[in-house]
Design an enzyme around this catalytic site. Structure first.
Site, PDB file in Angstrom:
ATOM      1  N   GLU A   1       6.391  -0.166  12.968  1.00  0.00           N
ATOM      2  CA  GLU A   1       7.516   0.537  13.156  1.00  0.00           C
ATOM      3  C   GLU A   1       6.888   1.994  13.202  1.00  0.00           C
ATOM      4  OE1 GLU A   1       9.921   3.226  12.671  1.00  0.00           O
ATOM      5  OE2 GLU A   1      10.542   2.582  10.817  1.00  0.00           O
TER       6      GLU A   1
ATOM      7  N   CYS B   1      11.750   8.895  11.605  1.00  0.00           N
ATOM      8  CA  CYS B   1      11.379   8.285  13.090  1.00  0.00           C
ATOM      9  C   CYS B   1      12.869   8.137  13.898  1.00  0.00           C
ATOM     10  CB  CYS B   1      10.582   7.164  12.824  1.00  0.00           C
ATOM     11  SG  CYS B   1      11.348   5.923  11.777  1.00  0.00           S
TER      12      CYS B   1
ATOM     13  N   GLU C   1       6.637  14.301  18.532  1.00  0.00           N
ATOM     14  CA  GLU C   1       7.425  13.911  17.331  1.00  0.00           C
ATOM     15  C   GLU C   1       7.051  15.179  16.448  1.00  0.00           C
ATOM     16  OE1 GLU C   1       8.827  10.218  14.457  1.00  0.00           O
ATOM     17  OE2 GLU C   1       6.948  10.444  15.091  1.00  0.00           O
TER      18      GLU C   1
ATOM     19  N   LYS D   1       0.786  -1.280  -0.055  1.00  0.00           N
ATOM     20  CA  LYS D   1      -0.151   0.071   0.060  1.00  0.00           C
ATOM     21  C   LYS D   1       1.022   1.355  -0.040  1.00  0.00           C
ATOM     22  CE  LYS D   1      -2.568   3.639   1.314  1.00  0.00           C
ATOM     23  NZ  LYS D   1      -2.021   4.802   1.575  1.00  0.00           N
TER      24      LYS D   1
END
Length: 528
Positions: free
Chosen positions: A287, A322, A424, A213
Site C-alpha cells: 500500500e 496517502c 506526493e 517492523k
C-alpha cells in the site's frame, strides 16, 4: 529565541512532561527499572512473547516531533540477528496457531480489542507524542479504528473456509483456505496503529504468525500494541522489532522464513521491498503513495461541501496521508466561490501541541519531512501563474518554531503538469486547479502514476457515478471525504499498490492460499 531546547526552561519543562507521559503509557515507572539512568525510558521489543533488547545491545533514541531536539524514549537498534530470532519464534509458533479452531483464534482478537479500548486514552496520548498527530482530531479516532478492526476480524475468522464441488458420488473434491505462514508487516510512521490494524488481526484470524517492523520515527505505539497482544496470544504469534528499515526491513523482505511481506509506505521504498521479496517469489502486498484528486462540480456547492473537503484534504493529519485529496479540481463556474468558502476554514485550523485538545493539526514527523515540505512551498511561491491563497511558508516565530510545524497552504491557479501537482508532498499543501468538463477533469485526474483514492462531489448521481467509474483509483468516495471503512476493501491502482486490506476479501486474498483436495471414494459394498 534559543535554538537549544535544553537551554529554554519552557522547552525543558515540556520535554520532561513528554517523557513522563511516554513512561506512563509504557505502564512502567523509571524507578521500576529499564531506564538509561536519566528520565528517558527504554522500551524493549517483543520476540517469542517476551520483552527483549537488541542482540547487539544497541539503542536508538525516539523524539517527539512537537519539540525539536527532544528525546522521549529509547528503543532497540535491531539488526539481522534479531530478525533471525523473530523469524525462528514466529515459525515455531505457527503450527499450533494455524491448527486451532477458528473460535480459538477469534477469542484472543476480541480480548485484545477490549484491552485497547480500556486503554484507549493511553494509546491516544502516546500516538500524539510519537507521531505528532493531534489527539482530538486524529489520535483518538485512530485508536477507535484499531479497536473496530480487531473486532471485525474476530467476527469473520470463521469465513476462512473452502468449497465443496459437486463431482459425483465417487469423488470428494474440496478446497481449503490455509494460512501463508509467517507474515512480516512493515509499518509507516504517519498512522502506525491504524495501519497495524489493517494487517495484524486479518493475518492472525487467518492463522498466520506475525513479525511487526515498527517505523523508525514512530515505534512506541507499536510496542505498546505488541504488549497488549502478547497478553492474549501464545509466545511467538506476534513479534515486534525496532530498527532501521534499511537493515531489518530488508532482512525481513529477503528472509526465506518469511512467507509474506505486507508493506505500507512510499512508492519509492515499496519498489525496493517488492524487488527484495520478489527475488524469492514471496507473497507480498504493497500500500503505497497517492496524489489523489478531489473533483467539485457546480451543483455540489452547499453547506456540507467545505466540511467534506476538509476531511478529504487530511490537513488534520498535517497532510501526511496517502489518501489526501491534494489535487483540488474545481469547476470553473464555481472556482472562486469554493475557494472563498474553503480557504478561511483552512486558515482557521488551530496548529499546535498535539496533546492540546484545542489543536486541529499537530506537527509533521521530523526535520527531514519538514525540510522537504518547505522546499515544495519555496518552489510554489516562485512558479509563474501560481497564487498563494493561504500559508506558503513555515512559521518563523512564536510557539510553532519549537517543533516541526507547518500551517495549511493553498495554491490557486494550478495546472496538472506542475511538479507540486505531480509529486506526493505528504504535507498540508493543496493545489487548486480549474476545469471545464467531465472529460477534461477525468483526463487530468488519471494523468498520474498514482491511483489510490479519489473524491467526487456532485448531487447529480449519474454524473457523480460516471466520474467515479472513470477514475483510475482503488477507492473512490462520492460526496464525502472520510477515512477507510472497516470491512470495505482498500488498496490502490497503478503504482499506489498491490493487494487489498481492511476487508474479508483482503484477508482471504492477502493472508491465505487455496489448496485443492480430490478424493476417490470406494463404491458401497451393498451396491446402494
Amino acid at each position: 529565541m534559543s535554538q537549544n531546547p535544553t537551554s529554554d526552561p519552557v522547552e525543558t519543562e515540556r520535554q520532561t512532561a513528554s517523557r513522563a507521559a511516554v513512561n506512563a503509557s509504557a505502564g512502567r515507572s523509571v524507578a521500576a527499572g529499564g531506564s538509561t539512568g536519566s528520565d528517558v525510558l527504554d522500551w524493549p521489543q517483543w520476540i517469542g512473547g517476551e520483552r527483549t533488547d537488541a542482540a547487539a545491545g544497541q539503542w536508538r533514541e525516539v523524539a517527539s516531533p512537537a519539540l525539536r531536539g527532544s528525546v522521549i524514549a529509547r528503543v532497540p537498534a535491531s539488526d539481522t540477528k534479531d530478525v533471525e530470532r523473530a523469524v525462528e519464534a514466529a515459525r515455531r509458533a505457527f503450527p499450533e496457531w494455524a491448527s486451532r479452531h477458528f473460535t480459538q483464534r477469534a477469542r484472543p482478537l476480541a480480548l485484545i480489542a477490549d484491552d485497547i479500548e480500556a486503554e484507549a486514552e493511553e494509546f491516544a496520548r502516546l500516538t500524539a507524542l510519537d507521531t505528532g498527530n493531534a489527539i482530538r482530531t486524529q489520535a483518538r479516532p485512530e485508536v477507535a479504528t484499531l479497536v473496530a478492526l480487531f473486532r471485525y476480524f474476530s467476527g469473520v475468522a470463521g469465513e476462512v473456509k473452502g468449497t465443496t464441488l459437486p463431482a459425483g458420488d465417487d469423488q470428494l473434491q474440496y478446497t481449503r483456505r490455509e494460512p501463508l505462514g509467517v507474515v512480516a508487516a512493515i509499518l509507516p510512521w504517519n498512522s502506525p496503529l491504524m495501519i497495524a490494524g489493517f494487517k495484524i488481526p486479518a493475518a492472525l484470524a487467518a492463522g498466520n504468525t506475525v513479525i511487526l517492523k515498527a517505523a523508525d520515527d514512530a515505534p512506541l505505539t507499536i510496542l505498546k500494541l505488541a504488549e497488549v497482544c502478547n497478553r492474549h496470544l501464545p509466545g511467538g504469534v506476534l513479534n515486534a522489532l525496532t530498527g532501521r528499515g534499511s537493515v531489518i526491513g530488508q532482512a525481513l523482505a529477503e528472509h526465506p522464513g518469511v512467507d509474506k511481506v505486507s508493506f505500507t509506505g512510499s512508492t519509492e521504498v515499496g519498489r525496493g521491498v517488492a524487488a527484495q521479496a520478489g527475488e524469492r517469489l514471496a507473497h507480498m502486498s504493497l500500500e503505497l503513495g497517492g496524489k489523489n484528486p478531489s473533483i467539485v462540480y457546480p451543483d455540489a456547492v452547499d453547506d456540507d461541501l467545505v466540511d467534506q473537503l476538509l476531511l478529504a484534504s487530511r490537513f488534520a493529519r498535517q497532510g501526511q496521508s496517502c489518501t489526501a485529496g491534494s489535487r483540488l479540481f474545481i469547476h470553473q463556474d464555481v472556482y472562486d466561490d469554493v475557494l472563498a468558502r474553503l480557504v478561511p476554514r483552512l486558515g482557521a485550523m488551530k496548529v499546535g501541541d498535539p496533546l492540546q485538545e484545542s489543536s486541529d493539526m499537530g506537527a509533521v514527523i521530523n526535520a527531514k519531512q519538514f525540510d522537504g515540505i518547505t522546499g515544495y512551498l519555496d518552489e510554489g511561491r516562485t512558479v509563474a501563474g501560481l497564487e498563494t491563497l493561504l500559508g506558503g511558508s513555515a512559521p518563523t516565530e512564536g510557539e510553532l518554531t519549537r517543533g516541526y510545524y507547518h500551517v495549511p497552504t493553498v495554491f490557486g491557479g494550478g495546472r496538472n503538469d506542475f511538479r507540486l501537482a505531480r509529486e506526493e508532498i505528504f504535507g498540508p499543501v493543496l493545489m487548486a486547479i480549474p476545469f471545464s468538463s467531465t472529460e477534461e477533469v477525468v483526463r487530468m485526474a488519471n494523468d498520474t502514476h498514482f491511483g489510490l483514492a479519489a473524491y467526487v462531489f456532485s448531487h447529480d448521481l449519474d454524473r457523480a457515478l460516471d466520474t467515479a467509474h472513470a477514475l483510475q483509483a482503488g477507492w473512490v468516495q462520492v460526496n464525502q471525504g472520510g477515512g477507510q471503512v472497516v470491512g470495505q476493501a482498500y488498496g490502490g491502482y497503478k503504482q499506489s499498490g498491490i493487494g487489498r486490506e481492511v476487508s474479508l476479501e483482503g484477508m482471504l486474498e492477502g493472508f491465505t492460499q487455496t489448496k485443492q483436495i480430490n478424493v476417490k471414494l470406494r463404491a458401497s459394498r451393498n451396491g446402494s
